[in-house]
Design an enzyme around this catalytic site. Structure first.
Site, PDB file in Angstrom:
ATOM      1  N   GLU A 158     -18.439  -4.045  -5.859  1.00 30.10           N
ATOM      2  CA  GLU A 158     -19.545  -3.164  -6.235  1.00 30.10           C
ATOM      3  C   GLU A 158     -19.182  -2.116  -7.284  1.00 30.10           C
ATOM      4  O   GLU A 158     -19.995  -1.795  -8.163  1.00 30.10           O
ATOM      5  CB  GLU A 158     -20.098  -2.456  -4.983  1.00 30.10           C
ATOM      6  CG  GLU A 158     -20.912  -3.339  -4.050  1.00 30.10           C
ATOM      7  CD  GLU A 158     -20.079  -4.020  -2.989  1.00 30.10           C
ATOM      8  OE1 GLU A 158     -20.652  -4.461  -1.980  1.00 30.10           O
ATOM      9  OE2 GLU A 158     -18.841  -4.130  -3.166  1.00 30.10           O
ATOM     10  N   GLU A 201     -19.826  -8.037   3.718  1.00 29.52           N
ATOM     11  CA  GLU A 201     -20.393  -7.167   4.742  1.00 29.52           C
ATOM     12  C   GLU A 201     -21.159  -7.993   5.777  1.00 29.52           C
ATOM     13  O   GLU A 201     -21.140  -7.683   6.974  1.00 29.52           O
ATOM     14  CB  GLU A 201     -21.297  -6.126   4.089  1.00 29.52           C
ATOM     15  CG  GLU A 201     -20.528  -5.116   3.241  1.00 29.52           C
ATOM     16  CD  GLU A 201     -21.420  -4.285   2.336  1.00 29.52           C
ATOM     17  OE1 GLU A 201     -21.135  -3.092   2.169  1.00 29.52           O
ATOM     18  OE2 GLU A 201     -22.403  -4.842   1.782  1.00 29.52           O
TER      19      GLU A 201
END
Length: 259
Positions: A134, A114
């Site tokens: 995640e 990210e």
């Protein structure tokens, strides 16, 4: 006093922001997010800076968020103090007025991807692994993995990383458009500087305006981008000069529609 873990330096028109927490694979905690936000403010305030390079030290570009920093948080605290705050910081990075190049020196996982995704150009070393793991922790991407990354790279490749847990090597990532260039191990920063030198030869105002326009076309930060462009245009008009002069002279403005 804790040593800074986000280091900013400048060489001429090129600023470099370096994440320096190699013992934790450059994983972020709250203080590092604050430092990154301050680094963004610093390079934006420096009129000599025309391009920024973002990189890491050690084996990783960034392993994302430090699990020890957020793992014990209650849901409300986690949502507001970790996810929303981190999202704002990464948005700040993505909307720097100047072009941003990520020199991906090592693995970029979860928040690390990210982080790289906030850049305009990504140059990765050939040994790098990229992914969004995640969901293997029972968590979801929280720093724009399902938002900015989908806008920039397309939904399907993000589905494969988030839902399927797929990891990609640098060459695969380049094929899918996740990175723009693959270089030999140890040479990402050098390659980023070479690309930065190429960008620096171009008109800085045109670069800033173009970056805003591309962001609008991509559905990112539309409101701020449109108002920034409109305000810069209005600031150059004769009407604004007349309006300010009238205000200062406490008289009615005599606008003539002057651009």
């Amino acid at each position: 006093m804790t040593e800074p873990r986000i280091i900013t330096s400048r060489d001429g028109a090129i600023a470099t922001i370096t994440v320096t927490r190699p013992d934790k694979l450059n994983a972020f905690d709250i203080e590092m997010l604050k430092e990154l936000s301050a680094a963004c403010d610093a390079v934006e305030a420096d009129s000599a800076v025309r391009i920024v390079i973002l990189t890491g030290t050690g084996k990783a570009f960034s392993a994302g968020g430090d699990i020890k920093a957020w793992g014990a948080m209650q849901a409300n605290e986690f949502g507001h103090q970790w996810v929303r705050f981190g999202h704002r910081v990464f948005d700040r990075l993505a909307t720097l007025r100047m072009p941003l190049i990520a020199a991906i020196n090592g693995h970029a996982l979860g928040g690390g991807l990210e982080l790289a995704g906030a850049a305009d150009i990504r140059i990765a070393e050939k040994h790098v692994t990229i992914g969004l793991p995640e969901t293997s922790l029972g968590m979801v991407p929280g720093w724009s993995g399902t938002q900015r990354l989908v806008q920039r790279f397309g939904a399907q490749i993000i589905r494969r990383m988030v839902l399927g847990g797929e990891m990609f090597c640098a060459e695969e990532a380049c094929k899918f458009g996740l990175v723009d260039q693959v270089v030999e191990s140890g040479s990402a920063l050098e390659a980023a500087k070479a690309y930065a030198a190429r960008i620096v030869t171009r008109g800085p105002a045109a670069l800033e305006i173009s970056k805003l326009m591309i962001g609008v076309a991509n559905g990112e930060d539309n409101g701020a981008a449109v108002e920034t462009l409109g305000s810069m245009l209005a600031a150059k008009t004769g009407d604004l000069k007349e309006g300010v002069a009238a205000f200062s002279g406490k008289r009615p403005a005599n606008f003539k529609g002057e651009w």
